[in-house]
Design an enzyme around this catalytic site. Structure first.
Site, short mmCIF file in Angstrom:
data_model
loop_
_atom_site.label_atom_id
_atom_site.label_comp_id
_atom_site.label_asym_id
_atom_site.label_seq_id
_atom_site.Cartn_x
_atom_site.Cartn_y
_atom_site.Cartn_z
N TRP A 101 0.83 -1.21 0.00
CA TRP A 101 0.00 0.00 0.00
C TRP A 101 0.86 1.26 0.00
CZ3 TRP A 101 -4.37 -0.70 -2.01
CH2 TRP A 101 -5.10 -1.87 -1.78
N ASP A 173 -1.40 6.73 6.56
CA ASP A 173 -2.45 5.84 6.07
C ASP A 173 -2.72 4.87 7.23
OD1 ASP A 173 -3.99 3.83 5.04
OD2 ASP A 173 -2.73 3.44 3.28
N LYS A 197 -12.60 -1.65 7.47
CA LYS A 197 -11.95 -2.58 8.40
C LYS A 197 -12.47 -2.35 9.83
CE LYS A 197 -8.17 -2.00 5.28
NZ LYS A 197 -8.27 -3.17 4.41
C1 LIG Z 1 -3.17 0.13 4.50
C2 LIG Z 1 -4.11 0.26 3.35
N1 LIG Z 1 -4.07 1.35 2.58
C3 LIG Z 1 -4.90 1.51 1.54
C4 LIG Z 1 -5.83 0.54 1.21
C5 LIG Z 1 -6.73 0.76 0.05
O1 LIG Z 1 -7.98 1.07 0.53
P1 LIG Z 1 -9.23 1.34 -0.43
O2 LIG Z 1 -9.62 0.01 -0.97
O3 LIG Z 1 -10.23 1.93 0.52
O4 LIG Z 1 -8.82 2.28 -1.49
C6 LIG Z 1 -5.92 -0.62 1.99
C7 LIG Z 1 -6.91 -1.65 1.66
O5 LIG Z 1 -6.94 -2.73 2.15
C8 LIG Z 1 -5.04 -0.76 3.08
O6 LIG Z 1 -5.07 -1.85 3.84
#
Ligand SMILES: Cc1ncc(COP(=O)(O)O)c(C=O)c1O
Length: 363
Positions: A101, A173, A197
């Site tokens: 991520w 994040d 989550k």
């Molecule tokens: C740490 C992290 N950042 C970003 C995301 C992406 O999230 P989204 O699907 O809401 O764009 C996730 C998704 O699992 C994540 O775990």
């Protein structure tokens, strides 16, 4: 209804009492004759929902008054663009690369011509199985921010010691550990998280941002502009009303449980049960550096693809849903968010013990 345990990394398990409350109010919200899904976002009934949601989140996270709380759409992934666009145009944006991520966040920022992206620490050399050291000397004090991923959902690592960034704002994040461990919001310039989550259903993204960091840039799209979103109380356009309502119910539930500190205590206890089993087992092991292990997402492997597959099949048949590891890591991954019950971890540990006894010598 059969009992299952949902180990999904997201969308993830929600508290049953929250689902039941939503069910009981689904077709007739507060005697309005309408579902929350049917309410105008400009109605007084919905206005109370969004106000209550914000007030509860502020209370749970002790968010200082000089921070805005925004309820947006586009997932955490859209924040990969909105953060640099709003905070770092014609500036340097620093990133810590701790997993898939983080990598996506970096790559989205790099697409903006007006932003200079620098990666100041990375654990990619060892498949993101550890948290790299972040040195203050590597942080130029004129940078717009340092971006970290507090919990790496796929790799199962957590940044426990926040870096000392001096005067440079820390951007996090926090998608997979917001409200699951206690953070001091004032340590951050901006926090963002996809809801699916620990907050509620997908479709909602929470952004908590220090007021002085917004309104500094010209942004072509109103929807991407924190200042416009803040001025309009997250209702520049139609917000994800039902997801905000569900988030409000989850915030109420967390408060009833004793708040974030209580969540953290329970989450630590749940994770300890599973890590104890992993550490004493002759078959299962954790691919992650011990001191960096996440309490929210716990990957584990047997070291043998065929055995991993067999375990996953047996787990699924026994009602353990979504335990299969992320395709980039393999093996298994147990996501133990706030609403995941301790009984589910106990049941998983029992299954692991039985599986190990039955498959001794198979490796
Ligand atoms: C740490 C992290 N950042 C970003 C995301 C992406 O999230 P989204 O699907 O809401 O764009 C996730 C998704 O699992 C994540 O775990």
């Amino acid at each position: 209804m059969k009992t299952i345990y949902n180990f999904s990394a997201g969308p993830a398990v929600l508290p049953k009492s929250v689902l039941e409350k939503a069910q009981s109010e689904l077709v007739n919200y507060e005697n309005s004759g309408m579902s929350v899904m049917e309410l105008s976002h400009r109605s007084s009934l919905f206005d109370k929902i969004i106000q209550d949601a914000e007030a509860l989140l502020r209370e749970l996270m002790t968010i200082p008054d000089n921070y805005k709380v925004l309820f947006l759409q586009g997932g955490a992934s859209l924040q990969f663009t909105m953060v640099p666009l709003n905070l770092a145009q014609h500036k340097k944006a620093l990133y810590v690369n701790t997993g898939s991520w983080s990598k996506k966040a970096i790559s989205e920022a790099q697409k903006l011509d007006s932003v200079t992206v620098e990666v100041i620490a990375s654990s990619e050399d060892q498949n993101f199985t550890y948290i790299p050291e972040i040195h203050k000397e590597d942080i130029p004090q004129d940078a717009a921010y340092v971006h970290i991923t507090t919990n790496n959902t796929i790799e199962g690592t957590t940044i426990y010691d926040l870096p000392d960034t001096g005067d440079v704002p820390l951007v996090a994040d926090m998608s997979s550990n917001i409200l699951s461990v206690n953070y001091n919001v004032a340590d951050f310039g901006l926090i963002y998280a996809g809801a699916q989550k620990n907050i509620g259903p997908a479709g909602l993204t929470v952004v908590i941002v220090r007021e002085d960091l917004i309104g500094q840039s010209d942004i072509l799209s109103a929807m991407l502009d924190y200042e416009i979103q803040a001025k309009n109380g997250s209702m520049y356009n139609t917000p994800p009303t039902f997801s905000i309502y569900m988030a409000k119910l989850v915030f109420e539930w967390i408060k009833e449980q004793g708040g974030v500190s209580q969540m953290e205590k329970q989450n630590k206890a749940k994770a300890a049960l599973l890590y104890d089993e992993i550490d004493t087992s002759q078959l299962f092991s954790s691919p992650v550096n011990k001191k960096d292990r996440s309490i929210n997402n716990i990957p584990f492997v047997t070291g043998d693809d065929a055995l991993d597959k067999k375990f996953n099949q047996e787990a699924l048949a026994a009602g353990f849903e979504n335990l299969k590891g992320h395709r980039s890591v393999g093996g298994m991954r147990a996501s133990l968010y706030n609403a995941f019950p301790e009984a589910g971890v106990e049941a998983l540990v029992a299954l692991m013990k039985t599986f190990e006894a039955e498959n001794k010598g198979a490796k």
